[in-house]
Design an enzyme around this catalytic site. Structure first.
Site, PDB file in Angstrom:
ATOM      1  N   ARG A 121       0.025 -31.916  69.317  1.00 25.83           N
ATOM      2  CA  ARG A 121      -0.340 -30.402  69.414  1.00 25.83           C
ATOM      3  C   ARG A 121      -0.727 -29.700  67.951  1.00 25.83           C
ATOM      4  O   ARG A 121      -1.382 -28.853  68.037  1.00 25.83           O
ATOM      5  CB  ARG A 121       0.961 -29.578  69.919  1.00 25.83           C
TER       6      ARG A 121
ATOM      7  N   ASP B  37      -7.901 -27.722  83.922  1.00 24.71           N
ATOM      8  CA  ASP B  37      -7.974 -29.023  84.479  1.00 24.71           C
ATOM      9  C   ASP B  37      -8.320 -28.855  86.030  1.00 24.71           C
ATOM     10  O   ASP B  37      -9.214 -28.549  86.604  1.00 24.71           O
ATOM     11  CB  ASP B  37      -6.960 -29.813  84.236  1.00 24.71           C
TER      12      ASP B  37
ATOM     13  N   GLU C 227      -5.083 -19.471  78.645  1.00 23.88           N
ATOM     14  CA  GLU C 227      -4.810 -21.003  78.908  1.00 23.88           C
ATOM     15  C   GLU C 227      -5.465 -21.918  77.769  1.00 23.88           C
ATOM     16  O   GLU C 227      -6.461 -21.652  77.268  1.00 23.88           O
ATOM     17  CB  GLU C 227      -5.549 -21.455  80.169  1.00 23.88           C
ATOM     18  N   ASP C 228      -4.864 -23.073  77.597  1.00 24.35           N
ATOM     19  CA  ASP C 228      -5.433 -23.987  76.723  1.00 24.35           C
ATOM     20  C   ASP C 228      -6.680 -24.746  77.262  1.00 24.35           C
ATOM     21  O   ASP C 228      -7.683 -24.886  76.719  1.00 24.35           O
ATOM     22  CB  ASP C 228      -4.374 -25.020  76.337  1.00 24.35           C
TER      23      ASP C 228
ATOM     24  N   PHE D  43      -8.984 -37.124  78.778  1.00 24.67           N
ATOM     25  CA  PHE D  43      -7.804 -36.344  78.411  1.00 24.67           C
ATOM     26  C   PHE D  43      -7.894 -36.157  77.048  1.00 24.67           C
ATOM     27  O   PHE D  43      -8.351 -36.898  76.127  1.00 24.67           O
ATOM     28  CB  PHE D  43      -6.548 -37.375  78.790  1.00 24.67           C
TER      29      PHE D  43
HETATM   30  P1  IMP Z   1      -4.007 -28.275  85.775  1.00 19.83           P
HETATM   31  O1  IMP Z   1      -3.105 -27.665  86.706  1.00 19.83           O
HETATM   32  O2  IMP Z   1      -4.546 -29.335  86.182  1.00 19.83           O
HETATM   33  O3  IMP Z   1      -5.391 -27.364  85.550  1.00 19.83           O
HETATM   34  O4  IMP Z   1      -3.673 -28.364  84.387  1.00 19.83           O
HETATM   35  C1  IMP Z   1      -3.349 -27.470  83.452  1.00 19.83           C
HETATM   36  C2  IMP Z   1      -2.533 -27.783  82.415  1.00 19.83           C
HETATM   37  O5  IMP Z   1      -2.347 -29.246  82.189  1.00 19.83           O
HETATM   38  C3  IMP Z   1      -3.061 -27.353  81.047  1.00 19.83           C
HETATM   39  O6  IMP Z   1      -2.622 -25.883  80.844  1.00 19.83           O
HETATM   40  C4  IMP Z   1      -2.447 -28.582  80.064  1.00 19.83           C
HETATM   41  O7  IMP Z   1      -1.304 -27.804  79.682  1.00 19.83           O
HETATM   42  C5  IMP Z   1      -2.341 -29.328  80.926  1.00 19.83           C
HETATM   43  N1  IMP Z   1      -3.640 -30.373  80.720  1.00 19.83           N
HETATM   44  C6  IMP Z   1      -4.823 -30.663  81.637  1.00 19.83           C
HETATM   45  N2  IMP Z   1      -5.656 -31.430  80.988  1.00 19.83           N
HETATM   46  C7  IMP Z   1      -5.203 -31.914  79.786  1.00 19.83           C
HETATM   47  C8  IMP Z   1      -5.867 -32.646  78.792  1.00 19.83           C
HETATM   48  O8  IMP Z   1      -6.740 -33.258  78.907  1.00 19.83           O
HETATM   49  N3  IMP Z   1      -4.906 -32.841  77.714  1.00 19.83           N
HETATM   50  C9  IMP Z   1      -3.763 -32.105  77.583  1.00 19.83           C
HETATM   51  N4  IMP Z   1      -3.374 -31.356  78.522  1.00 19.83           N
HETATM   52  C10 IMP Z   1      -3.855 -31.212  79.662  1.00 19.83           C
HETATM   53 MG    MG Z   2      -1.024 -25.505  79.654  1.00 20.12          MG
END
Ligand code: IMP
Ligand code: MG
Length: 175
Positions: free
Chosen positions: A164, A102, A98-99, A151
């Site tokens: 990106r 969150d 994963e990148d 963010f």
């Molecule tokens: P989650 O489901 O809220 O954990 O979010 C996961 C996905 O949302 C990550 O894999 C990212 O692709 C995107 N994401 C979450 N936070 C950020 C951020 O701060 N910047 C860019 N993409 C984000």
């Molecule tokens: Mg992602």
């Protein structure tokens, strides 16, 4: 105008990737991994990581999960939109890449999807961790760097598909 502030330099990124590769080699070195990248955000981190790891990689797969679109806040439950073949995962040692984690909803959906295919083990590596916003109980096995509740963009991560390609990571504030 988007206001961008440097958060993590490309030198710090390289150091964190090296450390993660060493950690993964130390704990999984004996196994042959099926690496699954979560599109699109993980593509740059994944390509750096697999080149730094010595652990054998049997296959590199990608999965796609519905995303944020043009918003900085998560919307609803993530859906898997690009699937992988069951026989690639069955009885395999899987590393999900994963990148950023969150709220945890995306990674948790990917984890459940992979688990349903009966792998022998599943580990999660994320380059960034944003624990302040977690809504789902999920602790990645390997974390590159922990970031504050901001963010971020760059190093694969986007806002509305932009940024990106940046080699460093920035916080982004909408003006
Ligand atoms: P989650 O489901 O809220 O954990 O979010 C996961 C996905 O949302 C990550 O894999 C990212 O692709 C995107 N994401 C979450 N936070 C950020 C951020 O701060 N910047 C860019 N993409 C984000
Ligand atoms: Mg992602």
């Amino acid at each position: 105008m988007d206001q961008m502030t440097p958060l993590i330099s490309s030198t710090e990124i390289a150091r964190a990737v090296d450390r993660l590769a060493a950690e993964i080699d130390d704990s999984l070195g004996g196994t042959s991994l099926v690496v699954i990248g979560v599109l699109k955000g993980s593509f740059i981190f994944l390509s750096d990581l697999v080149r730094r790891m010595n652990t054998p990689v049997r296959s590199i797969e990608f999965i796609r999960v519905s995303s944020y679109e043009a918003s900085t806040v998560s919307s609803g439950k993530p859906k898997v939109t690009l699937e992988i073949k069951k026989d690639v995962v069955k009885d395999a040692d899987v590393l999900i890449v994963e990148d950023i984690v969150d709220t945890g909803a995306t990674t948790s959906a990917v984890f459940d999807y992979v688990e349903a295919f009966d792998p022998s083990s599943v580990k999660i590596v994320t380059f960034l961790n944003k624990p302040a916003r977690r809504r789902v109980t999920l602790q990645p096995d390997y974390v590159g760097l922990t970031v504050p509740d901001e963010f971020v963009v760059g190093y694969g991560m986007d806002f509305d598909q932009r940024y990106r390609d940046l080699p460093a990571i920035y916080t982004l504030r909408r003006q």
